[in-house]
Design a protein around this motif. Sequence first.
Motif, PDB file in Angstrom:
ATOM      1  N   SER A   2      16.981  41.135  39.699  1.00 40.96           N
ATOM      2  CA  SER A   2      16.494  41.310  38.525  1.00 40.96           C
ATOM      3  C   SER A   2      17.523  42.096  37.895  1.00 40.96           C
ATOM      4  O   SER A   2      18.169  43.041  38.416  1.00 40.96           O
ATOM      5  CB  SER A   2      15.269  41.595  38.431  1.00 40.96           C
ATOM      6  N   GLU A   3      17.359  42.008  36.397  1.00 44.73           N
ATOM      7  CA  GLU A   3      17.977  43.154  35.789  1.00 44.73           C
ATOM      8  C   GLU A   3      17.745  44.438  35.965  1.00 44.73           C
ATOM      9  O   GLU A   3      18.609  45.282  36.008  1.00 44.73           O
ATOM     10  CB  GLU A   3      17.981  42.748  34.058  1.00 44.73           C
ATOM     11  N   LEU A   4      16.151  44.606  36.199  1.00 48.21           N
ATOM     12  CA  LEU A   4      15.719  45.766  36.161  1.00 48.21           C
ATOM     13  C   LEU A   4      16.770  46.476  37.566  1.00 48.21           C
ATOM     14  O   LEU A   4      16.878  47.695  37.719  1.00 48.21           O
ATOM     15  CB  LEU A   4      14.244  45.990  36.479  1.00 48.21           C
ATOM     16  N   ARG A   5      16.517  45.704  38.741  1.00 50.74           N
ATOM     17  CA  ARG A   5      17.031  46.148  39.943  1.00 50.74           C
ATOM     18  C   ARG A   5      18.437  46.541  39.795  1.00 50.74           C
ATOM     19  O   ARG A   5      18.960  47.501  40.334  1.00 50.74           O
ATOM     20  CB  ARG A   5      16.886  45.233  41.144  1.00 50.74           C
ATOM     21  N   GLN A   7      19.841  47.843  37.169  1.00 49.40           N
ATOM     22  CA  GLN A   7      19.871  49.130  36.445  1.00 49.40           C
ATOM     23  C   GLN A   7      19.714  50.201  37.397  1.00 49.40           C
ATOM     24  O   GLN A   7      20.235  51.220  37.468  1.00 49.40           O
ATOM     25  CB  GLN A   7      19.147  48.766  35.464  1.00 49.40           C
ATOM     26  N   LEU A   8      18.631  49.977  38.330  1.00 49.39           N
ATOM     27  CA  LEU A   8      18.351  50.913  39.064  1.00 49.39           C
ATOM     28  C   LEU A   8      19.553  51.054  40.294  1.00 49.39           C
ATOM     29  O   LEU A   8      19.946  52.176  40.504  1.00 49.39           O
ATOM     30  CB  LEU A   8      17.076  50.547  40.177  1.00 49.39           C
TER      31      LEU A   8
ATOM     32  N   LEU B 109      15.911  54.532  31.177  1.00 45.50           N
ATOM     33  CA  LEU B 109      15.375  54.270  32.599  1.00 45.50           C
ATOM     34  C   LEU B 109      15.041  55.312  33.589  1.00 45.50           C
ATOM     35  O   LEU B 109      13.913  55.698  34.397  1.00 45.50           O
ATOM     36  CB  LEU B 109      16.244  53.240  33.524  1.00 45.50           C
ATOM     37  N   PHE B 128      15.775  52.406  46.303  1.00 43.90           N
ATOM     38  CA  PHE B 128      16.960  51.901  45.425  1.00 43.90           C
ATOM     39  C   PHE B 128      18.080  53.047  45.172  1.00 43.90           C
ATOM     40  O   PHE B 128      19.090  52.580  45.249  1.00 43.90           O
ATOM     41  CB  PHE B 128      16.381  51.641  44.038  1.00 43.90           C
ATOM     42  N   PHE B 129      17.682  54.344  45.548  1.00 46.78           N
ATOM     43  CA  PHE B 129      18.974  55.410  45.462  1.00 46.78           C
ATOM     44  C   PHE B 129      19.111  55.698  46.915  1.00 46.78           C
ATOM     45  O   PHE B 129      20.565  55.927  47.127  1.00 46.78           O
ATOM     46  CB  PHE B 129      18.210  56.539  44.782  1.00 46.78           C
TER      47      PHE B 129
END
Lengths: 130, 171
Positions: A2-5, A7-8, B109, B128-129
């Motif tokens: 997804s777009e959010l992922r 961005q993350l 964000l 994620f990081f």
Amino acid sequence: MSELREQLRGLRAGYQAIDYPGDLAAEILSDRRPILLYASWSALAAVAAIVAVVLLLNVPRRGADSVPMAPVHSVLADDALRPIPSLPEIPTGVSLVPPSMQEYGTLAPVPPSYQSFSLPAFPSFPTSSN
Amino acid sequence: MIQAARSGDATARARVLAELQDPWFRVCLSLLGRRDLAREATQEAAMRCLRQLPGFAGQSQLRTWAIGIAINVCREMRRKGPAISRPLLIEPAQRPDVRAETVERQLWLRQLIEALPARQREAIVLRFFEDLSLEETAQAMSCALGTVKATLHQALRALRQRIPEPIEERV
């Protein structure tokens, strides 16, 4: 994804650029451990000294105050509480004057003590001539 | 190297610390928000790691296990210390090929992640990081896999609800 992922994941580049400001191994293995060791030994010595001082200050007073005394059983306690017996009554009708000799009649003569006294014969000792 | 470090070899221990210092510091900085606190937490995590290393069973990656130690240190420091208002210090990537709009959205964000509850923020940072798998994230957070999935789901949903739409979609 997804777009959010996405961005993350995009933020991850900035996150990965962060580095530790220094040499952790040098700080932990060479510097901090001796300091901590020294500090822990110092603290232990200080605590031991304080305990020793407290014990020294408290031992005499504690000895006088807290040594249990053996129970004292007084032997006289029961007798002391016992009531004093009453005095015997003085007999009545008894003459305090000694009776005269006529009341006892004639007494048998008592020989003098020196007349009945006799010494036994001395034993014969053996002589050297026998 | 791990075996040698477990047996007390100083060189191997130094290599382990050198390998872990950056992940530790990043995680601690992301969760505590202050460089001095993050450095202190990193050093504490290193000390605990060296103490617990002989008991490391090797059931997980050393990095995952070590990050779990740092997570616990950060949790303890959050409980004991003052409230940390801005726990995440991630600067957006400054690259010429990144559009200004993208940088703006990354800043937004980042602020949204900062506002998440601590557990959700931990899950986002690790997954994620630090790029841990779901299983590794669960191990590092000392919780069940299902808990991590639920926590991540809640965090992503919260971010989706608050993240601004792209400019072309808003117009």
